[in-house]
Design an enzyme around this catalytic site. Structure first.
Site, short mmCIF file in Angstrom:
data_model
loop_
_atom_site.label_atom_id
_atom_site.label_comp_id
_atom_site.label_asym_id
_atom_site.label_seq_id
_atom_site.Cartn_x
_atom_site.Cartn_y
_atom_site.Cartn_z
N ASP A 79 0.80 -1.23 0.00
CA ASP A 79 0.00 0.00 0.00
C ASP A 79 0.84 1.28 0.00
OD1 ASP A 79 0.76 -0.89 2.62
OD2 ASP A 79 -0.61 0.58 3.50
N GLU A 137 -0.73 -1.84 5.10
CA GLU A 137 0.19 -1.87 6.27
C GLU A 137 0.08 -0.59 7.09
OE1 GLU A 137 3.29 -1.39 8.94
OE2 GLU A 137 3.18 -0.09 7.19
N GLU A 138 -0.27 0.54 6.41
CA GLU A 138 -0.20 1.85 7.06
C GLU A 138 -1.40 2.09 7.99
OE1 GLU A 138 2.40 3.63 6.97
OE2 GLU A 138 3.46 3.17 5.11
N HIS A 364 7.81 8.66 4.52
CA HIS A 364 6.57 9.45 4.61
C HIS A 364 6.78 10.93 4.25
CE1 HIS A 364 4.31 6.31 7.30
NE2 HIS A 364 5.16 5.74 6.47
NI NI Z 1 6.68 0.98 5.59
#
Ligand code: NI
Length: 392
Positions: A79, A137-138, A364
């Protein structure tokens, strides 16, 4: 015996093309339909039996070796994040506001390439490799969804292996550490209620802004005064909302933030003191508090023996490595910890930064990008470690 690094280097054009394609077409958690479709297609091209829709958009495939042996789970996440990309790269996201800013595009491409290599040696492969392409995953429960759909069964998994490209360190650096490696993460939500009133007549109100402010300050004593200086924890209040008008004392304020730790005992102490302080300070100032703790991920703890095996493999297979053997590497979290909690294994960090090329923005960040020379290193490390774990 196969030279994993030269094999990975000869497959670099494939890894790079896959990674750039995923990078251009990022998809948020549980929306990885295009990505999962490509993953399934690539695995089917290898002649593998592929299951789609595991944990909503996850993909699982099996490489069955020709000899008996254990079952190894290899995991990649797929993702992207809700970030507007600002790298200016030729392969930048074509979906405004969505970006592969954590490197999961690389992870997916790496595992597809590892699948190619391991499949090509399946005649000498003992046991079974379960390839797991995980969605979301986030912070959206991707690992838990796959666990609920039985990803550790049929066949039952004996050892787990995953990796993360890591822009905190340069290409060549490898983080292969036993023990706690990434933090257990959780969210807290606090509502402090008092009694609203006129800002000019405070004695007839009960002020939750004052109580909230004291709570924020007092919470800083948890880590500094209740946790051993030799252990790690974080308590961060990151939002504080209350009030609408300058002359009105509001009836309540709301605080949210995050608690992070590695050790369950430390976590228990932090949460216990957190609740005591919030309730106690609120009561002392005439307010009431409601507290909610939402666990995101357990701490990621590497199996010591598996870490040692990977260290030996890395020294043998990869030239010019700096291997870091003592974690933790970050207070960040990782939901692969849910799988590793059930079946021990190893989560490896592969240095991917290159400051000289300007490729050293953190995970990020809207300008996050990796040095792609890290890709064949990651492929070789994962494939070689996989073979070693299956051969034992
Ligand atoms: Ni990651």
């Amino acid at each position: 015996m196969i030279d994993f690094y030269s094999e990975a280097q000869s497959l670099f054009p494939y890894t790079q093309a896959m990674r750039r394609d995923f990078h251009m077409h990022p998809e948020l958690g549980h929306q990885e339909v295009r990505t999962a479709g490509i993953v399934a297609r690539e695995l089917q091209t290898l002649g593998l039996e592929v299951t789609t829709g595991v944990g909503k958009t996850g993909v699982v495939a099996l490489i069955e070796g020709s000899k008996p042996g254990p079952t190894l789970l290899l995991r990649a996440d797929m993702d992207a994040l809700p970030i507007l990309e600002q790298t200016g790269a030729e392969y930048a996201s074509q979906t405004p506001g969505v970006m592969h800013a954590c490197g999961h595009d690389a992870h997916t491409a790496i595992l597809l390439t590892v699948a190619k290599i391991l499949n090509s040696i399946r005649n000498e492969l003992p046991g079974c490799v379960k390839l797991v392409f995980q969605p979301a995953e986030e912070g959206q429960g991707g690992a838990e969804g796959m666990l609920a759909d039985g990803v550790l069964e049929n066949p039952a998994v004996d050892v787990t292996l995953g990796l993360h490209v890591w822009n905190e360190n340069p290409v060549g650096w490898l983080g292969l550490a036993p023990g706690p490696t990434m933090a257990g993460t959780e969210i807290f939500k606090v509502r402090v209620s008092g009694k609203g009133g006129h800002g000019a007549i405070p004695h007839l109100a009960v002020d939750p802004v004052l109580a909230g402010a004291q709570i924020v300050s007092a919470l800083q004593s948890v880590v500094s005064r209740n946790i051993s200086p030799l252990q790690s924890a974080v308590v961060s209040v990151t939002t504080f909302h209350g009030g609408e008008a300058f002359n009105v004392i509001p009836p309540f304020v709301e605080l949210t933030g995050t608690i992070r730790s590695f050790d369950p005992q430390v976590r228990a102490t932090v949460v216990h003191r957190f609740d005591e302080i919030v309730n106690g300070v609120a009561a002392g100032l005439g307010c009431q508090a409601e507290i909610e703790h939402i666990v995101m991920t357990p701490a990621l703890v590497n199996d010591a023996q598996t870490a040692e095996i990977a260290q030996t493999v890395a020294m043998r297979v990869l030239p010019q490595s700096q291997i870091s053997t003592s974690g933790p590497f970050t207070m960040g979290g990782e939901d692969f910890a849910y799988m590793m909690e059930k079946v021990p294994g190893l989560f490896m960090f592969v240095g991917s930064a290159n400051p000289a090329k300007g490729l050293d923005y953190g995970h990020h960040h809207p300008k996050f990008d990796i040095d792609e020379t890290s890709l064949p290193r990651a492929v070789a490390l994962m494939a070689a470690t996989a073979l070693e774990l299956l051969s034992r």
